[in-house]
Design a protein around this motif. Structure first.
Motif, mmCIF file in Angstrom:
data_model
loop_
_atom_site.group_PDB
_atom_site.id
_atom_site.type_symbol
_atom_site.label_atom_id
_atom_site.label_comp_id
_atom_site.label_asym_id
_atom_site.label_seq_id
_atom_site.Cartn_x
_atom_site.Cartn_y
_atom_site.Cartn_z
ATOM 1 N N ILE A 399 0.840 -1.200 0.000
ATOM 2 C CA ILE A 399 0.000 0.000 0.000
ATOM 3 C C ILE A 399 0.878 1.255 0.000
ATOM 4 O O ILE A 399 0.635 2.212 -0.752
ATOM 5 N N ARG A 400 1.935 1.279 0.845
ATOM 6 C CA ARG A 400 2.830 2.442 0.898
ATOM 7 C C ARG A 400 3.477 2.694 -0.455
ATOM 8 O O ARG A 400 3.552 3.840 -0.934
ATOM 9 N N HIS A 401 3.936 1.638 -1.113
ATOM 10 C CA HIS A 401 4.606 1.785 -2.397
ATOM 11 C C HIS A 401 3.638 2.285 -3.482
ATOM 12 O O HIS A 401 3.977 3.195 -4.257
ATOM 13 N N GLU A 402 2.437 1.710 -3.540
ATOM 14 C CA GLU A 402 1.477 2.093 -4.577
ATOM 15 C C GLU A 402 1.011 3.537 -4.410
ATOM 16 O O GLU A 402 0.933 4.292 -5.391
ATOM 17 N N ILE A 403 0.722 3.937 -3.175
ATOM 18 C CA ILE A 403 0.229 5.298 -2.958
ATOM 19 C C ILE A 403 1.336 6.322 -3.186
ATOM 20 O O ILE A 403 1.074 7.436 -3.678
ATOM 21 N N LEU A 419 2.932 7.826 2.647
ATOM 22 C CA LEU A 419 2.103 7.341 3.739
ATOM 23 C C LEU A 419 2.970 6.926 4.918
ATOM 24 O O LEU A 419 4.077 6.394 4.749
ATOM 25 N N SER A 420 2.419 7.159 6.113
ATOM 26 C CA SER A 420 2.958 6.550 7.321
ATOM 27 C C SER A 420 1.987 5.447 7.737
ATOM 28 O O SER A 420 0.764 5.659 7.733
ATOM 29 N N LEU A 421 2.541 4.258 8.085
ATOM 30 C CA LEU A 421 1.693 3.122 8.418
ATOM 31 C C LEU A 421 2.176 2.463 9.703
ATOM 32 O O LEU A 421 3.394 2.354 9.939
ATOM 33 N N GLY A 422 1.201 2.061 10.542
ATOM 34 C CA GLY A 422 1.497 1.303 11.748
ATOM 35 C C GLY A 422 0.844 -0.060 11.668
ATOM 36 O O GLY A 422 -0.311 -0.188 11.230
ATOM 37 N N VAL A 423 1.556 -1.106 12.093
ATOM 38 C CA VAL A 423 1.087 -2.485 11.968
ATOM 39 C C VAL A 423 1.115 -3.157 13.331
ATOM 40 O O VAL A 423 2.122 -3.063 14.063
ATOM 41 N N ARG A 454 6.944 5.419 5.806
ATOM 42 C CA ARG A 454 7.528 4.177 6.312
ATOM 43 C C ARG A 454 6.443 3.350 7.009
ATOM 44 O O ARG A 454 5.369 3.847 7.341
ATOM 45 N N VAL A 455 6.782 2.069 7.228
ATOM 46 C CA VAL A 455 5.917 1.142 7.950
ATOM 47 C C VAL A 455 6.594 0.802 9.265
ATOM 48 O O VAL A 455 7.756 0.358 9.286
ATOM 49 N N THR A 456 5.889 1.009 10.362
ATOM 50 C CA THR A 456 6.406 0.699 11.689
ATOM 51 C C THR A 456 5.602 -0.458 12.277
ATOM 52 O O THR A 456 4.363 -0.411 12.317
ATOM 53 N N ILE A 457 6.341 -1.468 12.755
ATOM 54 C CA ILE A 457 5.705 -2.644 13.361
ATOM 55 C C ILE A 457 5.626 -2.436 14.879
ATOM 56 O O ILE A 457 6.501 -1.780 15.489
#
Length: 464
Positions: A399-403, A419-423, A454-457
């Protein structure tokens, strides 16, 4: 008082009102006119009362005179009977009164030419069959399923039993739209013959444009309905009815029969086709409204994604299923990093346009069973039932890459945002729904504070 006297009185009253109307106000004021009309009406009313009273007194005198005359004649009759009465009455055996003679054709009132007696009419009605074939038992089941708003499959099953019974020896087909308004697909057909194709366009049926039942008698050129889709069997009589409700068009019901039954007319079949089309159209319309209401209550107005209330209900449901089956469940929180800059440079409308574009694209980057929602303001949330940490992280990175590659035309420029994403994943990072939401949102905040894109776990928060 005769009718002539009443008419003369009425003309006199209207004449008085007319005279007062045409007299100029310089001569008589408006109040004087009303006083004159009242006085004129009172005088005429007194005259009318006097005439009526005199008429009533005359009628009473005539009635009393006739009554006295009748009494005198009865007294004379009684006196004559007593004068002829024998001195010693002789007892006679009781004689049974003779029965009245039976009514025969001689003492019946003659009927007009061509008329029949009531007895003959009742005999004909009792012995005659019903004029129209109407399967009442099947119709009751069909109508009951509609009134109780039963599921579509149940209503359709009752309709499939009703149509062959209501239209014997006929062939028919029921069309409904299949997702679009460009094609009509066959939903159900019955009868011994094929009368139309399995898929047609609305313009091929004249009832679509007219909004009324179209009848075509192929033996009469003046009753040609113009329904070109009925080319398989252009003979006998055909009926085409639109399936409509609340100014919306849902389908078409077409019917063809080689010859109408002897005890039914064209109007009978026209009425029965109308019954079926109208009731089914109203049912489909009601179902459509229910779906729209449900969608509106669980969808976000701007993005079209599920709203927060539905997200919370879905998360509780999926958490319960995951706990019962001992399966994982993933959660992704995301936020567009450029929201503040777009708000400052291009305004709120540009922000709403970006959010709408994200709402249209997010469902294409996830699985069918995943649940995308607008969580809060510009923040989005995606529930991934059955997804472990590896699958959830891969989905977030995709999702981060596509957006980040997305370029949205807006006026003379473009809209773009990373995008910033939390998982977070249960049970690895949380034991219940509340903890899972907290860990995913905390991971998102950490990603935003670290610079975004970035994606943060949630592992990073636990290890800290």
């Amino acid at each position: 008082m005769t009718m002539v006297s009443y008419i003369v009185w009425l003309i006199a009253f209207v004449a008085g009102v007319g005279v007062s109307f045409f007299v100029p106000e310089a001569t008589i004021s408006l109040g004087g006119k009303f006083a004159f009309i009242g006085a004129w009406g009172a005088v005429l009313g007194f005259v009318l009362y006097t005439l009526c009273k005199r008429r009533v007194e005359t009628a009473e005198a005539e009635f009393n005179e006739n009554l006295e005359s009748l009494k005198a004649s009865q007294l004379d009759l009684v006196a004559g009977i007593q004068a002829n009465k024998p001195a010693e009455p002789v007892e006679k055996p009781a004689v049974k009164a003779p029965e009245p003679p039976p009514v025969t054709a001689k003492n019946e009132i003659p009927l007009p030419k061509g008329a029949i007696s009531a007895r003959e009419a009742l005999e004909k009605i009792a012995g005659a069959p019903l004029r129209a074939n109407f399967p009442l038992d099947v119709w009751k089941r069909y109508a009951k399923s509609i009134l109780k708003d039963r599921p579509f499959g149940e209503v359709l099953a009752n309709l499939e039993k009703l149509l062959p019974a209501m239209f014997p020896k006929a062939s028919g087909i029921l069309y409904m739209y299949a997702g679009t308004q460009t094609d009509l697909r066959k939903l159900y057909s019955f009868g011994p013959s094929v009368i139309s194709d399995a898929s047609i366009r609305p313009g091929e049926c004249a009832s679509y444009n007219s909004g009324e039942i179209v009848v075509c008698d192929y033996s009469k050129h003046d009753l040609s309905g113009g329904c070109t889709h009925l080319h398989h069997r252009p003979q006998g009589i055909s009926f085409c009815a639109p399936i409509e409700g609340l100014e919306e068009h849902f389908g078409i019901f077409s019917l063809q029969v080689d010859a109408l039954p002897d005890n039914e007319s064209l109007d009978d079949w026209h009425a029965k086709v109308s019954f079926v089309a109208t009731t089914f159209g109203l049912y489909v319309s009601n179902q459509n409204l229910n779906v729209r209401y449900k969608e509106h209550s669980i969808r976000d107005n701007l993005t079209g994604l599920f709203n927060r209330r539905y997200m919370e209900e879905s998360l509780a449901r999926e958490i319960a299923a995951a706990t019962r089956h001992k399966t994982p469940i993933g959660l992704i929180m995301l936020y567009p990093d450029s929201i503040a800059e777009i708000q400052k440079t291009k305004g709120r409308h540009a922000v709403e346009q970006l959010l709408w574009e994200l709402g249209q694209r997010l469902p294409g980057y996830i699985r069918t069973e995943d649940i995308p929602c607008r969580y809060d303001g510009e923040m989005f949330c995606i529930i991934l039932p059955g997804a472990d940490l590896k699958i959830t992280r891969q989905r977030a990175e995709k999702i981060r890459h596509e957006i980040s590659q997305l370029q949205i035309a807006y006026g003379a420029g473009v809209l773009a945002t990373p995008l910033s994403l939390g998982v977070a994943v249960m049970p690895a990072h949380a034991a219940d729904g509340g903890s899972l939401l907290y860990m995913a949102e905390a991971s998102l905040r950490h990603a935003m504070q670290a610079g975004g894109n970035r994606v943060t776990i949630a592992d990073a928060l636990i290890n800290r």
